[in-house]
Motif scaffolding. Structure first.
Motif, PDB file in Angstrom:
ATOM      1  N   MET A   1      83.559  86.938  12.625  1.00 25.88           N
ATOM      2  CA  MET A   1      83.182  88.128  12.188  1.00 25.88           C
ATOM      3  C   MET A   1      81.940  87.835  11.116  1.00 25.88           C
ATOM      4  O   MET A   1      82.096  87.091  10.324  1.00 25.88           O
ATOM      5  N   LYS A   2      80.692  88.662  11.388  1.00 27.02           N
ATOM      6  CA  LYS A   2      79.687  88.558  10.571  1.00 27.02           C
ATOM      7  C   LYS A   2      79.890  88.878   9.160  1.00 27.02           C
ATOM      8  O   LYS A   2      80.301  89.930   9.004  1.00 27.02           O
ATOM      9  N   GLN A   3      79.519  87.979   8.181  1.00 27.74           N
ATOM     10  CA  GLN A   3      79.747  88.596   6.944  1.00 27.74           C
ATOM     11  C   GLN A   3      78.307  88.564   6.261  1.00 27.74           C
ATOM     12  O   GLN A   3      77.551  88.091   6.516  1.00 27.74           O
ATOM     13  N   LYS A   4      78.401  89.435   4.778  1.00 26.43           N
ATOM     14  CA  LYS A   4      77.318  89.161   4.032  1.00 26.43           C
ATOM     15  C   LYS A   4      77.685  88.543   2.922  1.00 26.43           C
ATOM     16  O   LYS A   4      78.583  88.806   2.269  1.00 26.43           O
ATOM     17  N   ILE A   5      77.014  87.194   2.823  1.00 30.06           N
ATOM     18  CA  ILE A   5      77.310  86.374   1.805  1.00 30.06           C
ATOM     19  C   ILE A   5      76.330  86.005   0.918  1.00 30.06           C
ATOM     20  O   ILE A   5      75.028  85.903   1.160  1.00 30.06           O
ATOM     21  N   ALA A   6      76.671  86.057  -0.426  1.00 29.43           N
ATOM     22  CA  ALA A   6      75.853  85.706  -1.440  1.00 29.43           C
ATOM     23  C   ALA A   6      75.769  84.291  -1.914  1.00 29.43           C
ATOM     24  O   ALA A   6      76.830  83.709  -1.870  1.00 29.43           O
ATOM     25  N   ILE A   7      74.695  83.507  -2.152  1.00 26.71           N
ATOM     26  CA  ILE A   7      74.596  82.085  -2.427  1.00 26.71           C
ATOM     27  C   ILE A   7      74.203  82.128  -4.012  1.00 26.71           C
ATOM     28  O   ILE A   7      73.092  82.731  -4.251  1.00 26.71           O
ATOM     29  N   LEU A   8      74.811  81.657  -4.668  1.00 28.17           N
ATOM     30  CA  LEU A   8      74.665  81.347  -6.239  1.00 28.17           C
ATOM     31  C   LEU A   8      74.218  79.782  -6.391  1.00 28.17           C
ATOM     32  O   LEU A   8      75.122  79.224  -6.517  1.00 28.17           O
ATOM     33  N   THR A   9      73.097  79.560  -6.909  1.00 29.88           N
ATOM     34  CA  THR A   9      72.547  78.382  -7.044  1.00 29.88           C
ATOM     35  C   THR A   9      71.871  78.379  -8.390  1.00 29.88           C
ATOM     36  O   THR A   9      71.507  79.386  -8.807  1.00 29.88           O
ATOM     37  N   GLN A  10      71.282  77.107  -8.775  1.00 33.28           N
ATOM     38  CA  GLN A  10      70.491  77.213  -9.928  1.00 33.28           C
ATOM     39  C   GLN A  10      69.135  77.941  -9.559  1.00 33.28           C
ATOM     40  O   GLN A  10      68.696  77.854  -8.503  1.00 33.28           O
ATOM     41  N   PRO A  11      68.176  78.132 -10.596  1.00 29.45           N
ATOM     42  CA  PRO A  11      66.846  78.881 -10.281  1.00 29.45           C
ATOM     43  C   PRO A  11      66.077  77.966  -9.560  1.00 29.45           C
ATOM     44  O   PRO A  11      66.117  76.471  -9.623  1.00 29.45           O
ATOM     45  N   LEU A  12      65.226  78.371  -8.470  1.00 30.74           N
ATOM     46  CA  LEU A  12      64.513  77.788  -7.872  1.00 30.74           C
ATOM     47  C   LEU A  12      63.112  77.739  -8.106  1.00 30.74           C
ATOM     48  O   LEU A  12      62.421  78.603  -8.086  1.00 30.74           O
ATOM     49  N   ARG A  13      62.904  76.559  -8.713  1.00 29.21           N
ATOM     50  CA  ARG A  13      61.463  76.436  -9.225  1.00 29.21           C
ATOM     51  C   ARG A  13      60.588  75.079  -8.986  1.00 29.21           C
ATOM     52  O   ARG A  13      60.175  75.118  -7.734  1.00 29.21           O
ATOM     53  N   HIS A  14      60.710  74.253  -9.709  1.00 27.41           N
ATOM     54  CA  HIS A  14      59.895  73.012  -9.707  1.00 27.41           C
ATOM     55  C   HIS A  14      60.682  71.940  -8.738  1.00 27.41           C
ATOM     56  O   HIS A  14      60.020  71.040  -8.000  1.00 27.41           O
ATOM     57  N   ASN A  15      61.984  72.083  -8.778  1.00 26.83           N
ATOM     58  CA  ASN A  15      62.656  70.970  -8.018  1.00 26.83           C
ATOM     59  C   ASN A  15      62.987  70.838  -6.613  1.00 26.83           C
ATOM     60  O   ASN A  15      63.403  71.989  -6.029  1.00 26.83           O
ATOM     61  N   TYR A  16      62.021  70.158  -5.860  1.00 27.65           N
ATOM     62  CA  TYR A  16      62.000  70.205  -4.312  1.00 27.65           C
ATOM     63  C   TYR A  16      63.611  70.097  -3.932  1.00 27.65           C
ATOM     64  O   TYR A  16      63.983  70.858  -2.812  1.00 27.65           O
ATOM     65  N   GLY A  17      64.593  69.094  -4.439  1.00 24.67           N
ATOM     66  CA  GLY A  17      65.973  68.937  -3.970  1.00 24.67           C
ATOM     67  C   GLY A  17      66.774  70.334  -4.110  1.00 24.67           C
ATOM     68  O   GLY A  17      67.454  70.647  -3.200  1.00 24.67           O
ATOM     69  N   GLY A  18      66.618  70.730  -5.145  1.00 28.83           N
ATOM     70  CA  GLY A  18      67.244  72.254  -5.526  1.00 28.83           C
ATOM     71  C   GLY A  18      66.808  73.066  -4.539  1.00 28.83           C
ATOM     72  O   GLY A  18      67.704  74.088  -4.048  1.00 28.83           O
ATOM     73  N   ILE A  19      65.537  73.301  -4.114  1.00 35.51           N
ATOM     74  CA  ILE A  19      64.864  74.373  -2.932  1.00 35.51           C
ATOM     75  C   ILE A  19      65.482  73.771  -1.694  1.00 35.51           C
ATOM     76  O   ILE A  19      66.049  74.724  -0.978  1.00 35.51           O
ATOM     77  N   ILE A  20      65.507  72.891  -1.301  1.00 36.22           N
ATOM     78  CA  ILE A  20      65.699  72.329  -0.092  1.00 36.22           C
ATOM     79  C   ILE A  20      67.390  72.461   0.196  1.00 36.22           C
ATOM     80  O   ILE A  20      67.700  72.726   1.448  1.00 36.22           O
ATOM     81  N   GLN A  21      67.958  72.116  -0.528  1.00 36.67           N
ATOM     82  CA  GLN A  21      69.586  72.303  -0.590  1.00 36.67           C
ATOM     83  C   GLN A  21      69.976  73.556  -0.326  1.00 36.67           C
ATOM     84  O   GLN A  21      70.899  74.032   0.286  1.00 36.67           O
ATOM     85  N   ASN A  22      69.117  74.290  -0.919  1.00 32.11           N
ATOM     86  CA  ASN A  22      69.434  76.184  -0.995  1.00 32.11           C
ATOM     87  C   ASN A  22      69.179  76.411   0.735  1.00 32.11           C
ATOM     88  O   ASN A  22      70.036  77.123   1.171  1.00 32.11           O
ATOM     89  N   TYR A  23      68.069  75.929   0.941  1.00 31.71           N
ATOM     90  CA  TYR A  23      67.598  76.143   2.446  1.00 31.71           C
ATOM     91  C   TYR A  23      68.751  75.696   3.361  1.00 31.71           C
ATOM     92  O   TYR A  23      68.949  76.582   4.505  1.00 31.71           O
ATOM     93  N   ALA A  24      69.095  74.587   2.921  1.00 32.30           N
ATOM     94  CA  ALA A  24      70.207  74.033   4.183  1.00 32.30           C
ATOM     95  C   ALA A  24      71.143  74.839   4.134  1.00 32.30           C
ATOM     96  O   ALA A  24      71.821  75.125   5.137  1.00 32.30           O
TER      97      ALA A  24
END
Length: 375
Positions: A1-24
């Motif tokens: 069943m399709k769900q509406k999911i919130a992802i809560l992560t650290q602010p997306l700013r300068h950190n490449y790793g933080g951004i790309i893990q969120n994308y993944a």
């Protein structure tokens, strides 16, 4: 069943790793057929709106009139223009939310069916806009949302919470339906300090995708880049080591980082501080002949792309992250603690990816199964 999911992560700013893990993580959840929104939880501003406006006006005047060439006052939006472009194109992000009350109101309006807290150091208090929000304090006990921690990371094997933070978070975490962590040490921290003895180990979200998934983001033909470096904390020791390795391997050094950072300003030209595109960073790992990095995600992308690499232990940022993933994959020998010496065998030996890849595939399946089971 399709769900509406919130992802809560650290602010997306300068950190490449933080951004790309969120994308993944977003990509994996959407591949499962769900709708996702990443919550842009920014830092609280305790001052009144008038004081905030006055402070912004003061900064603007200093930046534009009195000290236009002072790196301290360079416009962050210009420095992060490429990161912002990547986020806008690839991540479904909410508007900025700067208080617990606003976060609660947003969740009340959006009718999410689940929230996933993860992953990059989301449970490290000193890096958090509000550590209690990342234990979902704004939801309350009556909330029917599924509450999942995916690859939640403390960033270190040390317990960095205050007595008060420990008490509050250990109570809040009992409301989670399922908890997974990114490091072996995280299991012990959950058990000893949060009274959750059921935490399981899973992969960082970036490892749930493969090299081809990231190559689609790059959209550039392959080329030889020589020795690619991604060093977060430069030092004379590290730079000397890189130079020695480049000469030993007879490779040109390439990187995808700004020339200077605002923490270490050496120029009055803002162009020297602008972060290059994330796509170029991904390409560096894909096209490198060898990688040297002191970054956790730099290590991860070396592995994803099956590259020979060495990882320089970044003790201040936490060594447990490196140790955990490299141990799981049988690559501990690629971790360097002493930057004054280098084992030449590491430079000329290829990691045994014939053994690493099956291990990674198994861990990838187990990690995805955790999400599928608990959503």
């Amino acid at each position: 069943m399709k769900q509406k999911i919130a992802i809560l992560t650290q602010p997306l700013r300068h950190n490449y790793g933080g951004i790309i893990q969120n994308y993944a993580l977003q990509r994996v959840l959407e591949d499962f057929g769900h709708e996702t929104i990443t919550i842009s939880r920014e830092y609280d501003n305790p001052h009144s709106e008038i004081k905030v406006l006055a402070s912004k006006l003061k900064s603007f005047l200093i930046r534009k009139v009195f000290q236009p060439n002072n790196p301290r006052y360079f416009d962050s939006s210009r420095i992060l223009v490429n990161n912002k472009a990547f986020i806008k194109k690839n991540i479904n992000l909410s508007f900025n939310i700067k208080s617990t009350a606003a976060l609660k109101n947003y969740f009340d309006r959006e009718n999410f069916t689940a929230v996933v807290v993860g992953s990059d150091q989301v449970w490290r208090p000193k890096y958090s806009p509000n550590i209690f929000n990342f234990y979902l304090d704004f939801l309350g006990k009556s909330s029917k949302l599924k509450k999942i921690a995916y690859a939640a990371s403390f960033g270190t094997e040390e317990w960095e919470y205050s007595y008060s933070q420990t008490n509050i978070c250990s109570e809040l975490v009992q409301q989670f339906d399922a908890i997974s962590v990114r490091e072996d040490s995280g299991i012990n921290l959950c058990s000893q300090h949060l009274n959750r003895k059921d935490a399981v180990l899973v992969l960082d979200p970036t490892l749930l995708l493969n090299a081809e998934d990231y190559s689609q983001l790059i959209q550039q033909p392959k080329k030889k880049l020589g020795l690619f470096t991604y060093v977060l904390d430069e030092s004379e020791e590290k730079l000397t080591l890189i130079d020695r390795c480049a000469k030993q391997l007879n490779l040109e050094v390439a990187k995808n980082q700004s020339k200077y950072t605002k923490r270490n300003p050496k120029s009055n030209n803002i162009e020297d501080y602008i972060k290059p595109p994330i796509e170029g960073w991904l390409q560096g790992f894909r096209d490198a002949e060898f990688v040297i990095t002191d970054s956790f995600h730099g290590t991860v992308f070396s592995i994803i792309n099956n590259k020979p690499f060495i990882s320089l232990v970044n003790r201040e940022r936490g060594a447990s992250r490196f140790q955990s993933i490299l141990k799981k994959l049988g690559l501990e020998e690629r971790l360097i603690y002493d930057f004054t010496e280098i084992n030449l065998e590491l430079l000329y030996s290829q990691p045994n990816y014939a053994e690493v890849v099956p291990k990674l595939d198994r861990l990838r399946k187990e990690s995805k199964d955790f999400l599928l089971k608990n959503l």
